[in-house]
Design an enzyme around this catalytic site. Structure first.
Site, PDB file in Angstrom:
ATOM      1  CB  SER A   1      31.300 -63.798 -37.252  1.00  0.00           C
ATOM      2  OG  SER A   1      31.861 -62.969 -38.202  1.00  0.00           O
TER       3      SER A   1
ATOM      4  CG  ASP B   1      35.786 -67.600 -42.580  1.00  0.00           C
ATOM      5  OD1 ASP B   1      35.548 -66.648 -43.352  1.00  0.00           O
ATOM      6  OD2 ASP B   1      35.581 -67.557 -41.354  1.00  0.00           O
TER       7      ASP B   1
ATOM      8  CG  HIS C   1      32.237 -66.717 -41.425  1.00  0.00           C
ATOM      9  ND1 HIS C   1      33.470 -66.328 -40.957  1.00  0.00           N
ATOM     10  CD2 HIS C   1      31.356 -65.858 -40.872  1.00  0.00           C
ATOM     11  CE1 HIS C   1      33.333 -65.284 -40.171  1.00  0.00           C
ATOM     12  NE2 HIS C   1      32.046 -64.976 -40.098  1.00  0.00           N
TER      13      HIS C   1
END
Ligand SMILES: *[C@@H]1O[C@H](CO)[C@@H](O)[C@H](O)[C@H]1NC(C)=O
Ligand SMILES: *[C@@H]1O[C@H](CO)[C@@H](O)[C@H](O)[C@H]1NC(C)=O
Ligand SMILES: CC(=O)N[C@H]1CO[C@H](CO)[C@@H](O)[C@@H]1O
Length: 511
Positions: A183, A453, A479
């Site tokens: 991320s 995601d 994710h």
């Protein structure tokens, strides 16, 4: 389950946040850790405890700023070391942390993928906490004086000086470092590789937003695409959101919303628009939270379709006729499966939220994550953008979240002068120009993304074979799915993705 003292503290936060859930795409415990918690829940296992005998925690005296030689202040940056796998071969892995306290299990629980690779290669493993999160505090609070140093450029240079310091401390003679991150830390891992290639041999950057739009309508667009994979679901969501929005505009209908959604405080005849935006945002955030981690730990979801994910959400959207009751069903279920105390009300006060947001106390000891949410919003407002709006035009959520809502929140959180709309545009544009145009160049990087995601739209997908730049889109995962432990019955594509990551890491290491 959380200990009881924790539940009583949640009561304080509940006044501001509807539940201990997602905040601007940031889940409780941060992007990656939040996902890990859910993956374990879905697999029916408990979260591994934070007690790992091989892990040593220490602090490194880090410069408060790397960009002003006259300023000599330092702070204690927290890091951890795990030598369990070390074959003393100067192969070193670094997990870059991001918008939360660095959780010990991420360097202790050896089923996580990066530690599996550490075992394969006999690597030393380090984990570096991001400045301004957890215990890594440039100054004692999160006031403007500190925030001016809570920047991505500083965090990247922290990584550089940290690697150099560890090379010395550990007497590595020919170190081969590989960075990992998921991320926002995925973005850090990728960017670090492109600006400091002399310090590492390669980088894994999972679910990294490589393009940094200020107005990130792509997120809601991707949610819609994901909901459309389940028949009837997108239509039901559209119907509920459309009703909710219409009802906020009508004084009589507002009373119905008050009752059905247990709004606290309730809407009145004179509720200002900011409160209405805030309400719609809070409902939207519940849906974001569910989509963003949907298929992480897919096995339980596919077995029973009962896990926290789009399938259960979509079935809840069909169980009753009333469009607002459907929303309440999703909200309470989402709260319950996270292990929180039963929800008796839905927090509905932007003002209360501001009290929470403006609090400058570091509070990582008490689990409220006020400071982490403030820190994450600061990174967004001042640099990253990534504000998750519904500005794409026609869409199933309606035009509920204009960029103005987020601009105002940044102003209200950090002051009108520092965060004027112009400043927000200028500052995020400056960072985008440096690191977020989407025109990414580096060598030896793997960039996995999950098709479910909502962040994957900002990922990087242009392979560059000559330079070893390897994007992967993983079908049917969300994710950072590639970072967690393997599950029985997981999607075949995840296996393929992990293999690509592992092969590339091995290639960089000549091992
Ligand atoms: C590195 O070398 C120094 C000097 O020889 C020694 O004192 C120190 O213990 C070594 N550190 C490690 C981690 O091996
Ligand atoms: C700010 O947060 C701290 C830590 O959570 C808390 O003790 C304090 O009461 C809060 N201050 C306000 C004004 O809410
Ligand atoms: C932004 C995005 O989704 N880009 C690409 C991701 O990968 C798929 C499949 O390879 C492409 O179709 C997308 O255009």
């Amino acid at each position: 389950m959380q200990p009881l003292w924790f539940l009583s503290l949640i009561g304080v936060a509940l006044a501001a946040l509807p539940f201990h859930g997602l905040f601007h795409g940031r889940p409780a415990h941060g992007f990656v850790d939040g996902g890990a918690r859910r993956a374990h829940q879905q697999a029916g296992t408990s979260i591994p405890s934070d007690k790992y005998p091989d892990v040593v925690t220490d602090f490194y005296p880090q410069k408060v700023t790397h960009f002003d030689d006259t300023k000599k202040d330092t702070y204690q940056q927290r890091y951890r070391y795990n030598g369990k796998f070390s074959k003393k071969n100067d192969i070193v892995f670094l997990l870059i942390e991001g918008e939360s306290e660095a959780a010990e299990k991420w360097i202790g629980y050896d089923k996580y993928q990066w530690l599996q690779m550490a075992a394969t290669h006999g690597a030393d493993a380090f984990q570096l906490e991001h400045r301004c999160f957890g215990q890594s505090r440039p100054y004692p609070d999160l006031s403007a004086n500190t925030l001016q140093y809570c920047l991505m450029e500083e965090a990247l240079e922290d990584v550089a000086t940290f690697i150099q310091a560890m090379n010395e401390k550990m007497n590595y003679t020919n170190p081969r470092w590989v960075t990992f991150g998921g991320s926002y830390p995925g973005l850090l891992s990728a960017t670090f590789r492109s600006i400091h290639s002399e310090l590492t041999v390669g980088a894994v950057a999972s679910s990294a937003p490589i393009t940094l739009p200020f107005d990130t309508w792509e997120y809601a667009w991707s949610m819609e695409e994901t909901f459309k994979t389940v028949p009837g679901c997108a239509e039901a969501i559209q119907d509920s959101f459309s009703h909710a929005q219409q009802m906020t505009l009508d004084v009589e209908q507002r009373k119905k919303l008050n009752t059905k959604l247990h709004l606290n405080p309730p809407f009145t005849d004179s509720t200002p628009y900011i409160e209405i935006d805030n309400f719609l945002y809070n409902v939207f955030a519940v849906f974001q939270d569910i989509v963003q981690y949907s298929m992480d730990g897919r096995s339980e979801v596919t077995k029973g379709k009962d896990g926290k994910g789009i399938y259960k959400l979509c079935s809840l959207m069909q169980t009753t006729d009333d469009p607002i009751d459907k929303l309440w069903n999703v909200i309470t279920w989402s709260n319950d499966v996270d292990g929180n105390a039963p929800l008796t009300e839905f927090a509905n006060s932007y003002d209360a939220f501001l009290v929470y947001l403006r609090n400058e106390t570091f509070d990582d000891e008490n689990g409220l994550e006020q400071a982490s949410n403030r820190g994450w919003l600061w990174l967004q407002c001042s640099q990253l953008g990534l504000q998750q709006t519904t500005d794409q035009g026609r869409n199933i959520f309606g035009q509920i979240l204009p960029i103005n809502y987020f601009i105002r929140m940044c102003k209200d959180g950090f002051g009108a002068e520092l965060m004027s709309a112009q400043n927000q545009y200028d500052r995020t544009a400056a960072l985008r120009k440096k690191y977020g145009t989407g025109d990414y160049k580096a060598t030896n990087v793997v960039l996995p993304n999950g098709s479910f995601d909502p962040w994957h739209k900002l990922g990087f997908y242009t392979p560059d074979e000559d330079n070893g730049v390897v994007p992967i889109l993983i079908d049917g995962t969300a994710h950072c799915a590639d970072m967690y432990e393997e599950y029985e019955g997981e999607p075949a594509d995840l296996d393929r993705a992990r293999k690509i990551v592992k092969d590339n890491v091995a290639k960089w290491l000549n091992h």
